[in-house]
Design an enzyme around this catalytic site. Structure first.
Site, PDB file in Angstrom:
ATOM      1  N   HIS A 151       0.810  -1.214   0.000  1.00  0.00           N
ATOM      2  CA  HIS A 151       0.000   0.000   0.000  1.00  0.00           C
ATOM      3  C   HIS A 151       0.845   1.265   0.000  1.00  0.00           C
ATOM      4  O   HIS A 151       0.329   2.365  -0.160  1.00  0.00           O
ATOM      5  CB  HIS A 151      -0.992   0.009   1.181  1.00  0.00           C
ATOM      6  CG  HIS A 151      -0.397   0.291   2.520  1.00  0.00           C
ATOM      7  ND1 HIS A 151      -0.082  -0.699   3.426  1.00  0.00           N
ATOM      8  CD2 HIS A 151      -0.061   1.451   3.126  1.00  0.00           C
ATOM      9  CE1 HIS A 151       0.399  -0.158   4.532  1.00  0.00           C
ATOM     10  NE2 HIS A 151       0.433   1.153   4.374  1.00  0.00           N
ATOM     11  N   GLY A 197     -13.284 -19.645  -1.695  1.00  0.00           N
ATOM     12  CA  GLY A 197     -14.398 -18.950  -2.337  1.00  0.00           C
ATOM     13  C   GLY A 197     -15.674 -18.929  -1.530  1.00  0.00           C
ATOM     14  O   GLY A 197     -16.765 -19.177  -2.060  1.00  0.00           O
ATOM     15  N   VAL A 198     -15.564 -18.634  -0.230  1.00  0.00           N
ATOM     16  CA  VAL A 198     -16.758 -18.493   0.604  1.00  0.00           C
ATOM     17  C   VAL A 198     -16.645 -17.230   1.431  1.00  0.00           C
ATOM     18  O   VAL A 198     -15.566 -16.680   1.610  1.00  0.00           O
ATOM     19  CB  VAL A 198     -16.946 -19.694   1.556  1.00  0.00           C
ATOM     20  CG1 VAL A 198     -17.099 -20.989   0.784  1.00  0.00           C
ATOM     21  CG2 VAL A 198     -15.799 -19.788   2.561  1.00  0.00           C
ATOM     22  N   GLN A 199     -17.781 -16.780   1.919  1.00  0.00           N
ATOM     23  CA  GLN A 199     -17.807 -15.752   2.942  1.00  0.00           C
ATOM     24  C   GLN A 199     -18.425 -16.377   4.184  1.00  0.00           C
ATOM     25  O   GLN A 199     -19.350 -17.179   4.099  1.00  0.00           O
ATOM     26  CB  GLN A 199     -18.606 -14.531   2.492  1.00  0.00           C
ATOM     27  CG  GLN A 199     -17.965 -13.797   1.332  1.00  0.00           C
ATOM     28  CD  GLN A 199     -18.559 -12.424   1.109  1.00  0.00           C
ATOM     29  OE1 GLN A 199     -19.240 -11.898   1.967  1.00  0.00           O
ATOM     30  NE2 GLN A 199     -18.286 -11.845  -0.040  1.00  0.00           N
ATOM     31  N   ILE A 200     -17.878 -16.017   5.333  1.00  0.00           N
ATOM     32  CA  ILE A 200     -18.284 -16.639   6.584  1.00  0.00           C
ATOM     33  C   ILE A 200     -19.235 -15.717   7.347  1.00  0.00           C
ATOM     34  O   ILE A 200     -18.976 -14.527   7.495  1.00  0.00           O
ATOM     35  CB  ILE A 200     -17.060 -16.975   7.449  1.00  0.00           C
ATOM     36  CG1 ILE A 200     -16.165 -17.978   6.724  1.00  0.00           C
ATOM     37  CG2 ILE A 200     -17.480 -17.527   8.802  1.00  0.00           C
ATOM     38  CD1 ILE A 200     -16.854 -19.275   6.360  1.00  0.00           C
ATOM     39  N   ASP A 211       0.286  -7.546   1.629  1.00  0.00           N
ATOM     40  CA  ASP A 211       0.665  -6.138   1.773  1.00  0.00           C
ATOM     41  C   ASP A 211       2.177  -5.960   1.747  1.00  0.00           C
ATOM     42  O   ASP A 211       2.737  -5.192   2.534  1.00  0.00           O
ATOM     43  CB  ASP A 211       0.078  -5.532   3.050  1.00  0.00           C
ATOM     44  CG  ASP A 211       0.104  -3.997   3.027  1.00  0.00           C
ATOM     45  OD1 ASP A 211       0.353  -3.431   1.934  1.00  0.00           O
ATOM     46  OD2 ASP A 211      -0.103  -3.378   4.082  1.00  0.00           O
ATOM     47  N   GLY A 259       3.430   7.056   8.113  1.00  0.00           N
ATOM     48  CA  GLY A 259       4.787   7.209   7.608  1.00  0.00           C
ATOM     49  C   GLY A 259       5.680   6.046   7.996  1.00  0.00           C
ATOM     50  O   GLY A 259       6.729   5.814   7.407  1.00  0.00           O
ATOM     51  N   ASN A 260       5.263   5.251   9.023  1.00  0.00           N
ATOM     52  CA  ASN A 260       6.019   4.067   9.439  1.00  0.00           C
ATOM     53  C   ASN A 260       5.776   2.869   8.521  1.00  0.00           C
ATOM     54  O   ASN A 260       6.498   1.864   8.609  1.00  0.00           O
ATOM     55  CB  ASN A 260       5.642   3.648  10.862  1.00  0.00           C
ATOM     56  CG  ASN A 260       6.484   4.325  11.929  1.00  0.00           C
ATOM     57  OD1 ASN A 260       5.979   5.155  12.676  1.00  0.00           O
ATOM     58  ND2 ASN A 260       7.759   3.973  12.011  1.00  0.00           N
ATOM     59  N   SER A 261       4.775   2.935   7.668  1.00  0.00           N
ATOM     60  CA  SER A 261       4.439   1.797   6.816  1.00  0.00           C
ATOM     61  C   SER A 261       5.642   1.289   6.057  1.00  0.00           C
ATOM     62  O   SER A 261       6.348   2.053   5.397  1.00  0.00           O
ATOM     63  CB  SER A 261       3.355   2.194   5.803  1.00  0.00           C
ATOM     64  OG  SER A 261       2.084   2.085   6.343  1.00  0.00           O
TER      65      SER A 261
END
Length: 430
Positions: A164, A333-336, A195, A273-275
């Site tokens: 990001h 491929g599911v949502q919980i 990320d 800024g630490n990212s």
């Protein structure tokens, strides 16, 4: 306490969500035409780790969109799962651009090194000694939208930072604090699911005497261990803060809406800024990459709850990104459903709230309301365990799910697929 937010000093959040919405809308339109439906359902892209409404580093964004009446509460309670963040030694694959027989090749992880506590010289503190040794390898990374942090991991010019931070940039500006020169960095690869990103600089531009940072094995990290963060909070060059490891095994939402597992929580002060900066142990070895913070809804800064992507995930993902390849992650491929609305009688396991169209779960016949109890005989007590087990697999793996449906137990064979670039749009009612 608001959900964790990325600690990138810039407008990453609004831009990322706008792109997610555009992709979601395009996919919804494509599916609507394919099904010859007169009207495509209204959908939204994933919400990425929202920050404080008062956060000047995360510009105000529109509402997450609208859904049909009755779906709003249910969707808010549904957790995107089986999404993952590259659990270490999890069978991750690299897209080899067609060079291999199967189109993918195994990942060879970066090595870890043993870490012994540094003994400071008389009159010095441990944090000061570690800072003196490690900070020359920590850099500022700037794009057209903001600034973050990165760090050098080898003498060939490989820098690690957050996805990001670089977003869609092909080149970034890099500065070592030791000399202040601006160096061009080329973005070699990004993995939104973890990320993480890799930037390359000309080895000849590395300041003399700079020692690359080494990775510890994050499986050896314990709650209460020393944690030292070095980065560029609010643009303040190479700031060091010290704290402890507050907790282990946390989960975070990645920039593409999937889930990062085994995250390290720390109270070492980290801020916008630490990212992308390193989280170090008391031996000066990297145990994580600082990525997100939790805020209290008022302050945009540190409240003592920060999160770092664990070093073992970094070690697994970086080699492929360094070569410009794409990391593949397993996907069910599911949502919980965590609200209890889909199956109020379930007391344990992971309740499927919905099944993604065209995904492996749908192909295997899984349904909303099914309760996943076991995977290949391994017990699934809650949604987090389901995610962790799937993240330990690779695309193409065949698994056997034991599910409870209408009070009856049955087994379902599923072949996992490669995770899509974004969390798919939710187009069906859970």
């Amino acid at each position: 306490m608001t959900p964790p937010k990325h600690i990138w000093s810039g407008g990453w959040e609004a831009e990322s969500e706008a792109e997610a919405r555009r992709r979601a809308e395009a996919e919804a339109e494509r599916q609507a035409h394919a099904a010859e439906q007169p009207e495509a359902p209204t959908t939204t892209g994933p919400t990425i780790a929202p920050g404080s409404p008062a956060d000047p580093y995360a510009p105000e964004r529109g509402r997450a969109g609208t859904t049909s009446r009755g779906r709003v509460a249910a969707l808010m309670a549904v957790t995107i799962l089986v999404i993952g963040g590259a659990a270490f030694a999890a069978g991750l694959l690299l897209d080899d651009n067609g060079d291999g027989k199967n189109g993918t090749t195994p990942v060879a992880a970066l090595p870890s090194v043993g870490s012994k506590p540094i003994k400071p010289a008389r009159g010095q503190t441990r944090a000061g000694t570690i800072y003196t040794q490690a900070s020359p390898a920590v850099v500022s990374i700037r794009t057209s939208t903001g600034t973050g942090t990165g760090f050098l991991i080898d003498k060939s010019g490989t820098l690690v930072t957050n996805d990001h931070v670089v977003e869609t940039a092909k080149t970034v500006q890099v500065k070592f604090g030791t000399d202040g020169r601006t160096i061009q960095g080329d973005v070699k690869g990004v993995d939104p699911s973890s990320d993480l990103a890799v930037v390359h600089i000309d080895p000849g531009t590395i300041p003399g005497g700079t020692t690359p940072l080494e990775f510890a094995d994050s499986r050896g990290v314990s709650v209460g261990d020393v944690a030292i963060a070095i980065g560029n909070p609010f643009g303040l060059d190479r700031t060091v803060t010290e704290g402890i490891v507050s907790s282990l095994g946390r989960t975070l939402k990645a920039p593409n809406g999937f889930q990062i597992d085994d995250v390290i929580q720390t109270d070492a002060a980290i801020n916008p800024g630490n990212s992308g900066g390193p989280l170090l142990d008391d031996g000066g070895k990297v145990i994580g990459v600082n990525s997100q913070i939790a805020t209290n809804g008022v302050s945009a800064g540190n409240v003592g709850i920060g999160f770092a992507v664990p070093s073992n995930t970094v070690r697994q993902v970086v080699p492929g990104l360094k070569e410009g390849k794409t990391v593949s992650h397993a996907w069910l491929g599911v949502q919980i459903d965590t609200s209890g609305a889909t199956n109020p009688n379930a007391t344990s396991g992971a309740v499927i709230g919905s099944v993604e169209t065209g995904g492996p779960a749908e192909s295997a016949g899984l349904q909303a309301g099914d309760v996943v109890k076991r995977i290949d005989g391994q017990a699934v007590q809650d949604p987090t365990e389901l995610s962790t087990i799937i993240n330990s697999k690779a695309p193409g793996n065949k698994i056997k799910l034991t599910v409870e449906r209408n009070g009856q137990s049955q087994e379902v064979d599923v072949t996992l697929q490669n995770r899509p670039q974004q969390v798919p749009s939710q187009t069906q009612t859970p």
